[in-house]
Scaffold this active site. Structure first.
Site, mmCIF file in Angstrom:
data_model
loop_
_atom_site.group_PDB
_atom_site.id
_atom_site.type_symbol
_atom_site.label_atom_id
_atom_site.label_comp_id
_atom_site.label_asym_id
_atom_site.label_seq_id
_atom_site.Cartn_x
_atom_site.Cartn_y
_atom_site.Cartn_z
ATOM 1 N N GLY A 1 4.868 -47.495 -22.508
ATOM 2 C CA GLY A 1 4.925 -47.149 -23.925
ATOM 3 C C GLY A 1 5.763 -45.950 -24.264
ATOM 4 O O GLY A 1 6.703 -46.049 -25.034
ATOM 5 N N HIS B 1 3.399 -39.621 -12.314
ATOM 6 C CA HIS B 1 2.883 -38.258 -12.421
ATOM 7 C C HIS B 1 3.669 -37.286 -11.557
ATOM 8 O O HIS B 1 3.387 -36.102 -11.528
ATOM 9 C CB HIS B 1 1.405 -38.217 -12.039
ATOM 10 C CG HIS B 1 0.573 -39.149 -12.869
ATOM 11 N ND1 HIS B 1 0.386 -40.463 -12.517
ATOM 12 C CD2 HIS B 1 -0.053 -38.992 -14.044
ATOM 13 C CE1 HIS B 1 -0.351 -41.055 -13.443
ATOM 14 N NE2 HIS B 1 -0.620 -40.185 -14.382
ATOM 15 N N GLU C 1 7.327 -44.161 -28.609
ATOM 16 C CA GLU C 1 6.274 -43.212 -29.031
ATOM 17 C C GLU C 1 6.783 -41.799 -29.330
ATOM 18 O O GLU C 1 6.052 -40.830 -29.167
ATOM 19 C CB GLU C 1 5.142 -43.167 -27.987
ATOM 20 C CG GLU C 1 4.514 -44.536 -27.745
ATOM 21 C CD GLU C 1 3.346 -44.518 -26.740
ATOM 22 O OE1 GLU C 1 2.735 -43.461 -26.549
ATOM 23 O OE2 GLU C 1 3.061 -45.579 -26.175
ATOM 24 N N HIS D 1 -3.972 -51.155 -21.184
ATOM 25 C CA HIS D 1 -3.471 -50.320 -20.097
ATOM 26 C C HIS D 1 -4.559 -49.333 -19.698
ATOM 27 O O HIS D 1 -5.254 -48.782 -20.546
ATOM 28 C CB HIS D 1 -2.210 -49.555 -20.538
ATOM 29 C CG HIS D 1 -1.874 -48.437 -19.624
ATOM 30 N ND1 HIS D 1 -1.367 -48.644 -18.359
ATOM 31 C CD2 HIS D 1 -2.000 -47.102 -19.755
ATOM 32 C CE1 HIS D 1 -1.194 -47.476 -17.773
ATOM 33 N NE2 HIS D 1 -1.574 -46.524 -18.590
ATOM 34 N N GLU E 1 -1.059 -19.631 -21.292
ATOM 35 C CA GLU E 1 -0.098 -18.820 -20.534
ATOM 36 C C GLU E 1 0.134 -19.385 -19.135
ATOM 37 O O GLU E 1 1.254 -19.363 -18.618
ATOM 38 C CB GLU E 1 -0.606 -17.372 -20.389
ATOM 39 C CG GLU E 1 -0.720 -16.604 -21.690
ATOM 40 C CD GLU E 1 -2.082 -16.793 -22.375
ATOM 41 O OE1 GLU E 1 -2.734 -17.847 -22.185
ATOM 42 O OE2 GLU E 1 -2.485 -15.888 -23.120
ATOM 43 N N LYS F 1 -0.010 -22.411 -18.040
ATOM 44 C CA LYS F 1 0.873 -23.587 -18.108
ATOM 45 C C LYS F 1 2.336 -23.147 -18.230
ATOM 46 O O LYS F 1 3.186 -23.568 -17.450
ATOM 47 C CB LYS F 1 0.476 -24.433 -19.313
ATOM 48 C CG LYS F 1 1.485 -25.500 -19.682
ATOM 49 C CD LYS F 1 1.220 -26.029 -21.091
ATOM 50 C CE LYS F 1 2.301 -26.991 -21.521
ATOM 51 N NZ LYS F 1 2.286 -28.245 -20.767
HETATM 52 N N1 GLN Z 1 1.061 -45.911 -24.184
HETATM 53 C C1 GLN Z 1 0.760 -44.636 -23.663
HETATM 54 C C2 GLN Z 1 2.001 -43.970 -23.097
HETATM 55 O O1 GLN Z 1 2.817 -44.614 -22.566
HETATM 56 C C3 GLN Z 1 -0.263 -44.718 -22.572
HETATM 57 C C4 GLN Z 1 -0.566 -43.372 -22.060
HETATM 58 C C5 GLN Z 1 -1.707 -43.327 -21.112
HETATM 59 O O2 GLN Z 1 -2.102 -44.342 -20.593
HETATM 60 N N2 GLN Z 1 -2.244 -42.170 -20.867
HETATM 61 O O3 GLN Z 1 2.160 -42.781 -23.158
HETATM 62 ZN ZN ZN Z 2 -1.760 -44.506 -18.374
#
Ligand code: GLN
Ligand code: ZN
Length: 753
Positions: free
Chosen positions: A425, A688, A477, A635, A16, A18
């Site tokens: 990605g 982010h 993805e 990564h 909730e 979120k």
């Molecule tokens: N390949 C993933 C993406 O792009 C990597 C995500 C991550 O590093 N948390 O979402």
């Molecule tokens: Zn990442």
């Protein structure tokens, strides 16, 4: 004998918090409505904990984003630019957490880091020479009062001063400069809480489970000597977790505090420390119910442990906050014989009271039931997996030829320009993407319709990537909900909850799968969509996998076999996938190890012996068998690997991308100093935050990178995947990124001529 918990999941049974917070951000809820929803949630949780029979109930463990940020705002540790923003205090708080771009200014979010060895993230408070620490907030008092008004006496929780200073960053100043003011501010909190009627306060000091020697120990002692001189009659619980306090145990038991909380799960030496003596006038809050994993507690073992502890006043508690486990098993539809092995946050409350009952009455039925559960083996081993592991040799973990030679072979093969551009990605997981996936999962749309939908998305985004001139493309993805569950679904040995959400940062959650048995690849995982994407374009498309250490670290691991063994099993499964991609024409494969660092033991002396010595080989096992011309990327979602650069190098990937923008590219100095050999893509902007970086800003960042890293080794990319971003901001940001890279590339070429 009483029971207590350190903290409770704050996001709510159905997330909730979120949903309400995100609605508020989208202006679909007023601040009052959001506050009301948060209030309802807190009261519901306190009542639930109370009704479960828990004696020690925390308050102020709630947060709209993060409790470290709450502590910073409580104590006025807020950048001046945010303090003067013409916004409500709630919006200023969110500006610190997420950045702010609007009519009132342009503010970057505070840096965000992993909370110790968990997948939770905290915001890093920033001290400058002009920071004036003093009590300015009221959240801790308001929430205490709110609980009282609901008829519940709570123990307010706050990040302790040593941990707070240790987690913060200092610019032109140092922690010692702030001790006096900070201690006074904590004492002001004590006084006010005492006046309100609080009996206890809980100071969370997980920092004490790390190495605390030399200057750090002096800082700790200086803080606590002053702090405890004026407690206003409050009882103080110093709560530690995520390890043992071997460096300061003696100091702690001699402090004038009333309670000490210790972790008996991750604290390998905790039992031994307590067995060496525990003061009769203090209460031990024994963290015996694992706050980080979902398996049922083995009551007989826990009771046997209690017998060895020379403690007069014992409180049965969890090893850490229950923030790190999902809300309840009740909303899951596992068969009963599976479900009976799990305890999420709500069920752990019951375990605490079961243990309490068992201690006074060994004939209690809960104890007998628990004994019966552990009497039977839970799973059967998979002989093929064990056979394959037995056949591994030292060479199974080594890739040939060496890195430098591979770099030449790959350059001849790919002809990539200087400063090649790529993304990490994922592309935005819009509501449409999520909804379509959900409908497919519920069998509301056919496989063919779903595949068509995913295929169209991939094509559209490939076209966009080609149009803006990215060099190495990704498929985006769209078929994945997250980077671990999707893989787990294609592996034997995995189980998935429906509602097992755990907070990762702010309103973002993850749903870690459960490693139930031996792991093996059931069928190809990513081959279909990676090869589909590669067929649509003449540019290189990067395959996209999650690495074994991350899969393990973001799952709930088994407790009946070692993590090392589980990880090798996963590595072999992912190796199958890597080789399958290669066979199917994918020339660049990224193996994400987003979580490699977070499980690094908190004590430096354990880094290699307890972790890296198997985590690094597990990664190598995944890619050791590929051809020299196949380029392996990895990564990492962070940049604090200054101390483990040799280990990162030892992963023996060809290219690594990592987060750097929120940490001011500090990592680059270290890479330079350590003669780092891999090609690097330090994230040139922060994904982010919803703000859009300008071309000029990214150009400056690229120039900064080029001061430290030779141009032949630099890749240009965002600092993580774009799945959490909206389409507009994601596209604009990456367009700015390619424009900036092309501009700098042109400068370099002009210079070279
Ligand atoms: N390949 C993933 C993406 O792009 C990597 C995500 C991550 O590093 N948390 O979402
Ligand atoms: Zn990442």
């Amino acid at each position: 004998m009483t029971t207590s918990i350190i903290g409770f999941p704050r996001i709510g049974e159905n997330r909730e918090l979120k949903f309400n917070t995100e609605k508020y951000w989208r202006h679909q809820l007023t601040a009052e409505q959001l506050q009301q929803a948060a209030h309802d949630l807190r009261v519901k949780h306190w009542q639930l904990i109370k009704e479960a029979g828990i004696d020690g109930i925390p308050s102020n463990d709630f947060s709209f984003f993060d409790t470290t940020l709450d502590t910073a705002t409580l104590f006025n540790v807020v950048p001046a630019a945010v303090k003067t923003l013409d916004l409500s205090s709630l919006d200023r708080y969110f500006a610190l957490a997420r950045g702010y771009q609007g009519d009132h200014g342009d503010i970057k979010a505070l840096p965000m880091k992993k909370w110790y060895n968990t997948n939770y993230h905290y915001l890093v408070p920033q001290f400058t020479a002009t920071t004036r620490v003093k009590l300015v907030g009221t959240k801790i008092f308001d929430e205490y009062q709110e609980a009282r008004d609901a008829g519940i006496q709570t123990r307010p929780v706050i990040v302790g001063p040593f941990t707070f200073l240790s987690l913060s960053e200092f610019h032109d100043c140092q922690p010692a400069d702030f001790v006096t003011d900070l201690v006074a501010a904590y004492q002001a909190v004590f006084a006010k809480l005492a006046a309100q009627g609080a009996e206890w306060i809980q100071l969370d000091e997980p920092e004490l489970v790390k190495d605390v020697t030399g200057k750090r120990r002096e800082l700790f002692t200086a803080i606590y000597d002053q702090l405890l001189a004026a407690k206003s009659g409050l009882k103080v619980l110093v709560q530690t977790y995520f390890g043992d306090v071997r460096d300061v145990y003696t100091d702690l038991i001699h402090l004038p505090i009333e309670g000490l909380g210790l972790d008996f799960h991750e604290g390998r030496q905790t039992a031994q420390l307590v067995q060496s003596g525990f003061p009769a006038d203090k209460t031990l809050f024994a963290g015996v119910v694992n706050g980080k994993n979902i398996w049922r507690n083995h009551y007989a073992q826990t009771l046997a442990l209690f017998k060895t502890l020379p403690v007069q006043h014992l409180v049965i508690s969890t090893s850490c906050s229950l923030l790190h486990v999902p809300f309840t098993v009740a909303n899951e539809d596992f068969p009963d014989q599976v479900k009976q092995h799990f305890a999420f946050a709500t069920e752990k409350l019951g375990e605490l009271t079961d243990l309490q009952a068992s201690l006074t009455d060994p004939a209690t039925p809960a104890l007998a039931r628990n004994q019966a559960l552990f009497a039977q083996p839970r799973v059967q081993p998979n002989p093929q997996v064990h056979d394959r592991i037995a056949k591994l040799t030292a060479d199974s973990f080594v890739r040939h030829p060496a890195l430098a030679q591979r770099a030449q072979i790959q350059q001849a093969e790919f002809h990539l320009p200087l400063l090649p551009t790529t993304t990490i990605g994922s592309f935005p997981q819009t509501r449409e993407v999520k909804r379509t996936r959900a409908r497919f999962r519920k069998h509301e749309i056919s496989q063919a319709d779903y595949d068509h939908f995913i295929g169209e998305h991939i094509k559209e985004w490939l076209k966009w990537q080609e149009d803006i001139g990215l060099d190495v493309l990704v498929h985006g993805e769209f078929e994945r909900n997250d980077m671990v569950e999707y893989f787990g679904q294609h592996l034997d040995g995995y189980l998935f909850s429906q509602n097992g959400w755990v907070q990762s940062y702010g309103t973002r959650g993850v749903k870690p799968p459960i490693i139930w048995g031996d792991v093996a690849r059931k069928r190809p995982i990513t081959v279909k969509w990676s090869t589909f994407a590669q067929r649509q374009t003449t540019k290189l498309v990067k395959g996209m996998l999650t690495g074994p250490v991350t899969i393990l670290n973001w799952s709930f691991p088994r407790e009946d076999i070692s993590q090392r063994e589980s990880t090798i099993q996963i590595a072999l499964a992912i190796q199958d996938e890597v080789l399958d991609l290669e066979r199917n024409g994918i020339k660049i494969i990224q193996i994400d190890e987003a979580a490699l660092r977070e499980k690094l033991p908190l004590r430096q002396s354990d880094w290699y012996s307890e972790y890296l010595d198997w985590a690094v080989p597990a990664f190598r096992l995944v890619h050791s068998q590929v051809k020299p011309e196949t380029q392996i990327h990895t990564h990492m979602c962070y940049s604090e690997f200054t101390d483990i650069i040799p280990a990162i190098q030892d992963l023996d990937a060809d290219v690594i991308s990592f987060e750097a923008s929120r940490s001011n590219l500090e990592i680059l100095d270290a890479l330079q100093k350590e003669h780092f050999q891999l090609q690097v893509g330090p994230g040139v902007y922060d994904i982010h935050s919803p703000r859009i970086p300008s071309v000029a800003e990214i150009t400056t960042t690229i120039h900064q990178i080029l001061e430290k890293v030779p141009e032949q080794k630099v890749w240009i990319n965002p600092d993580c995947g774009l799945k959490t971003r909206g389409i507009t901001e994601a596209k604009a940001s990456v367009e700015h990124l390619t424009a900036a890279a092309q501009a700098v590339r042109a400068e370099l070429t002009a210079k070279g001529d």
